[in-house]
Design a protein around this motif. Structure first.
Motif, PDB file in Angstrom:
ATOM      1  N   ARG A   4      71.879  64.869  31.246  1.00 53.70           N
ATOM      2  CA  ARG A   4      71.363  63.640  31.865  1.00 53.70           C
ATOM      3  C   ARG A   4      69.846  63.590  31.816  1.00 53.70           C
ATOM      4  N   THR A   6      67.926  65.184  29.644  1.00 57.82           N
ATOM      5  CA  THR A   6      67.551  65.006  28.240  1.00 57.82           C
ATOM      6  C   THR A   6      67.730  63.557  27.808  1.00 57.82           C
ATOM      7  N   ALA A   7      68.826  62.932  28.220  1.00 58.14           N
ATOM      8  CA  ALA A   7      69.058  61.524  27.880  1.00 58.14           C
ATOM      9  C   ALA A   7      68.005  60.624  28.505  1.00 58.14           C
ATOM     10  N   PHE A   9      64.835  61.454  29.307  1.00 54.35           N
ATOM     11  CA  PHE A   9      63.573  61.624  28.585  1.00 54.35           C
ATOM     12  C   PHE A   9      63.622  60.986  27.201  1.00 54.35           C
ATOM     13  N   THR A  10      64.752  61.077  26.534  1.00 51.77           N
ATOM     14  CA  THR A  10      64.888  60.450  25.215  1.00 51.77           C
ATOM     15  C   THR A  10      64.787  58.931  25.323  1.00 51.77           C
ATOM     16  N   THR A  11      65.425  58.362  26.318  1.00 52.40           N
ATOM     17  CA  THR A  11      65.364  56.912  26.519  1.00 52.40           C
ATOM     18  C   THR A  11      63.941  56.467  26.852  1.00 52.40           C
ATOM     19  N   SER A  13      61.156  57.950  26.020  1.00 55.25           N
ATOM     20  CA  SER A  13      60.295  58.068  24.844  1.00 55.25           C
ATOM     21  C   SER A  13      60.577  56.955  23.839  1.00 55.25           C
ATOM     22  N   MET A  14      61.827  56.521  23.733  1.00 52.63           N
ATOM     23  CA  MET A  14      62.150  55.401  22.843  1.00 52.63           C
ATOM     24  C   MET A  14      61.545  54.096  23.345  1.00 52.63           C
TER      25      MET A  14
END
Length: 60
Positions: A4, A6-7, A9-11, A13-14
């Motif tokens: 969760r 990681t998801a 932080f990825t969102t 950054s996108m």
């Protein structure tokens, strides 16, 4: 839990990537590229020096 985070932080950054490209494009049009590269290099050197001085970072 790690998935969760990681998801998230990825969102984030996108989402931040197009905004950063828009700001970077405007700044690149206003200032000469040589000055931008010099300023960013000096900023990285300064931040590296500040982190090197901190005792908490040295103990890691």
């Amino acid at each position: 839990m790690l998935g969760r985070v990681t998801a998230l932080f990825t969102t984030l950054s996108m989402i931040a990537m197009p905004l950063g490209m828009m700001v970077g494009g405007v700044v690149a049009d206003v200032f000469p590229m040589r000055m931008l590269l010099l300023a960013s290099s000096l900023l990285i050197i300064f931040l590296t020096f500040v982190l090197y001085i901190q005792k908490d970072i040295q103990n890691l």
